[in-house]
Motif scaffolding. Structure first.
Motif, PDB file in Angstrom:
ATOM      1  N   SER A   1      21.177 -30.782 -15.229  1.00 26.09           N
ATOM      2  CA  SER A   1      22.590 -31.282 -14.808  1.00 26.09           C
ATOM      3  C   SER A   1      22.560 -31.115 -13.339  1.00 26.09           C
ATOM      4  O   SER A   1      22.228 -29.960 -13.068  1.00 26.09           O
ATOM      5  CB  SER A   1      23.618 -30.765 -15.337  1.00 26.09           C
ATOM      6  N   TYR A   2      22.800 -32.182 -12.496  1.00 24.69           N
ATOM      7  CA  TYR A   2      22.854 -31.970 -11.143  1.00 24.69           C
ATOM      8  C   TYR A   2      24.374 -32.332 -10.548  1.00 24.69           C
ATOM      9  O   TYR A   2      24.605 -33.382 -10.859  1.00 24.69           O
ATOM     10  CB  TYR A   2      21.776 -32.685 -10.435  1.00 24.69           C
ATOM     11  N   GLU A   3      24.809 -31.524  -9.531  1.00 31.65           N
ATOM     12  CA  GLU A   3      25.724 -31.945  -8.571  1.00 31.65           C
ATOM     13  C   GLU A   3      25.404 -31.988  -7.316  1.00 31.65           C
ATOM     14  O   GLU A   3      25.111 -31.079  -6.858  1.00 31.65           O
ATOM     15  CB  GLU A   3      27.113 -31.194  -8.955  1.00 31.65           C
ATOM     16  N   ILE A   4      25.601 -32.989  -6.625  1.00 31.69           N
ATOM     17  CA  ILE A   4      24.938 -33.166  -5.284  1.00 31.69           C
ATOM     18  C   ILE A   4      26.145 -33.432  -4.194  1.00 31.69           C
ATOM     19  O   ILE A   4      26.779 -34.261  -4.396  1.00 31.69           O
ATOM     20  CB  ILE A   4      23.970 -34.157  -4.942  1.00 31.69           C
ATOM     21  N   TRP A   5      26.406 -32.221  -3.415  1.00 29.67           N
ATOM     22  CA  TRP A   5      27.475 -32.608  -2.388  1.00 29.67           C
ATOM     23  C   TRP A   5      26.878 -32.974  -0.834  1.00 29.67           C
ATOM     24  O   TRP A   5      25.862 -32.140  -0.216  1.00 29.67           O
ATOM     25  CB  TRP A   5      28.197 -31.384  -1.712  1.00 29.67           C
ATOM     26  N   ILE A   6      27.291 -33.861  -0.482  1.00 27.17           N
ATOM     27  CA  ILE A   6      26.689 -34.718   0.889  1.00 27.17           C
ATOM     28  C   ILE A   6      27.422 -35.005   1.960  1.00 27.17           C
ATOM     29  O   ILE A   6      28.691 -35.487   1.772  1.00 27.17           O
ATOM     30  CB  ILE A   6      25.837 -35.920   0.333  1.00 27.17           C
ATOM     31  N   THR A   7      27.328 -34.673   3.112  1.00 20.60           N
ATOM     32  CA  THR A   7      28.101 -34.919   4.249  1.00 20.60           C
ATOM     33  C   THR A   7      27.385 -35.982   5.142  1.00 20.60           C
ATOM     34  O   THR A   7      26.444 -36.213   5.365  1.00 20.60           O
ATOM     35  CB  THR A   7      28.389 -33.712   5.242  1.00 20.60           C
ATOM     36  N   LYS A   8      28.373 -36.733   5.786  1.00 19.40           N
ATOM     37  CA  LYS A   8      28.034 -37.806   6.892  1.00 19.40           C
ATOM     38  C   LYS A   8      28.489 -37.367   8.200  1.00 19.40           C
ATOM     39  O   LYS A   8      28.516 -37.979   9.087  1.00 19.40           O
ATOM     40  CB  LYS A   8      28.508 -39.138   6.487  1.00 19.40           C
ATOM     41  N   ASP A   9      28.862 -35.873   8.050  1.00 20.63           N
ATOM     42  CA  ASP A   9      29.392 -35.517   9.702  1.00 20.63           C
ATOM     43  C   ASP A   9      28.173 -35.308  10.566  1.00 20.63           C
ATOM     44  O   ASP A   9      28.213 -35.175  11.688  1.00 20.63           O
ATOM     45  CB  ASP A   9      29.973 -34.116   9.565  1.00 20.63           C
ATOM     46  N   LEU A  10      26.942 -35.092   9.844  1.00 29.45           N
ATOM     47  CA  LEU A  10      25.672 -35.053  10.715  1.00 29.45           C
ATOM     48  C   LEU A  10      25.003 -36.261  10.628  1.00 29.45           C
ATOM     49  O   LEU A  10      24.700 -37.079   9.574  1.00 29.45           O
ATOM     50  CB  LEU A  10      25.047 -33.811  10.155  1.00 29.45           C
ATOM     51  N   THR A  11      24.377 -36.416  11.943  1.00 29.50           N
ATOM     52  CA  THR A  11      23.666 -37.681  12.080  1.00 29.50           C
ATOM     53  C   THR A  11      22.008 -37.487  11.840  1.00 29.50           C
ATOM     54  O   THR A  11      21.481 -36.679  12.504  1.00 29.50           O
ATOM     55  CB  THR A  11      23.848 -38.258  13.542  1.00 29.50           C
ATOM     56  N   VAL A  12      21.665 -38.271  10.777  1.00 25.25           N
ATOM     57  CA  VAL A  12      20.212 -38.045  10.457  1.00 25.25           C
ATOM     58  C   VAL A  12      19.587 -39.458  10.206  1.00 25.25           C
ATOM     59  O   VAL A  12      20.156 -40.590  10.327  1.00 25.25           O
ATOM     60  CB  VAL A  12      19.933 -37.389   9.379  1.00 25.25           C
ATOM     61  N   ASP A  13      18.340 -39.454  10.354  1.00 21.53           N
ATOM     62  CA  ASP A  13      17.414 -40.756   9.962  1.00 21.53           C
ATOM     63  C   ASP A  13      17.569 -40.800   8.380  1.00 21.53           C
ATOM     64  O   ASP A  13      16.677 -40.235   7.613  1.00 21.53           O
ATOM     65  CB  ASP A  13      16.183 -40.497  10.358  1.00 21.53           C
ATOM     66  N   ASN A  14      18.429 -41.816   7.959  1.00 20.43           N
ATOM     67  CA  ASN A  14      18.824 -41.758   6.222  1.00 20.43           C
ATOM     68  C   ASN A  14      17.529 -42.216   5.703  1.00 20.43           C
ATOM     69  O   ASN A  14      17.320 -42.232   4.416  1.00 20.43           O
ATOM     70  CB  ASN A  14      19.770 -42.965   6.191  1.00 20.43           C
TER      71      ASN A  14
END
Length: 269
Positions: free
Chosen positions: A143-156
């Motif tokens: 079972s997975y729970e993933i917390w993701i932010t877009k506060d940081l700029t990356v190469d998606n």
């Protein structure tokens, strides 16, 4: 009136600087693994973003755990075994395939100061089997729970490769943003992979060293021997895979007289 104009100018500059700060490109991400049993924390993965490439180093660093360079322009994966002066070159499409997709839950919270959104995971069927490796079906018990932010700029476009580095032999999925926390539960045991540090503000590295430009590096080809064959990432026949990889080495080295080592199937890409 002059003071009002001056205040407006200062406000505009302050807002502009704030926007620039918020949009800073990530240069490095450092992750740690927290064991569910005893809360033991260990270094887990270092990720460096370059100009058109990303370098991924999972821990521990040793002769069986190479640095991986993912280069978009050439569509190549380069694995550099610094300790043994060996290397592998593969096409990205041959190695990495998404076998899961993220489902937004709507839950949001701040983690380590970043605004994060929670996702769960849904496994998808890949033609020819589940996942990249035939044995990946065991991860259906996870079972997975993933917390993701877009506060940081990356190469998606690099998200697919980073998800595979964080969860080797389990699941691989594309995503946008930066994973801040990844909670895993399997057979009653819990653990987490957490973002320990994000480095921003420096100029992106423009290039990396190609192993075949070093003095007498040795490329590695699969040998198909032993139980390691169950870990082969390719669904090609072994003969076709070796033929394709030989052609790839000829192309990147400009030489068809190189000698190879054999036997890398057990390596986790």
């Amino acid at each position: 009136m002059y003071n009002m104009k001056l205040n407006h100018a200062f406000s505009f500059v302050a807002c502009l600087l704030f926007t620039i700060t918020q949009a800073q490109q990530v240069n490095e991400l450092h992750y740690k693994n927290i064991s569910g049993k005893d809360n033991k924390t260990i270094d887990y993965a270092d990720i460096m973003y370059g100009e058109g490439f990303v370098r991924i180093q999972t821990m521990p660093v040793n002769s069986r755990n190479p640095a991986r360079y993912i280069e978009k322009k050439t569509n190549l994966l380069i694995m550099d075994f610094t300790v043994n002066r060996d290397y592998i070159v593969e096409t990205l499409d041959s190695v990495y395939r998404p076998d899961s997709k993220l489902i937004a839950t709507g839950d949001k919270k701040k983690i380590k100061g970043y605004n994060c959104e929670k996702f769960t995971m849904e496994r998808t069927l890949v033609i020819g089997g589940v996942g990249i490796y035939g044995m990946q079906t065991y991860s259906s018990n996870y079972s997975y729970e993933i917390w993701i932010t877009k506060d940081l700029t990356v190469d998606n476009s690099m998200g697919l490769y980073i998800s595979h580095a964080l969860l080797p032999l389990q699941v691989t999925f594309p995503y946008e943003g930066v994973i801040v926390q990844l909670d895993i539960e399997a057979r009653g045991q819990k653990g987490s992979i957490v973002l320990d540090k994000a480095v921003t503000g420096a100029e992106l590295t423009k290039d990396f060293t190609r192993p075949w430009l070093k003095e007498k590096p040795v490329p590695i080809l699969p040998d198909g021997g032993g139980s390691a064959v169950t870990l082969r990432y390719s669904r090609e026949s072994l003969k076709d895979q070796i033929k394709r990889m030989r052609e790839q080495y000829n192309k990147v080295t400009g030489d068809d007289k190189w000698k190879a080592k054999y036997g890398f199937e057990g390596i986790v890409f």
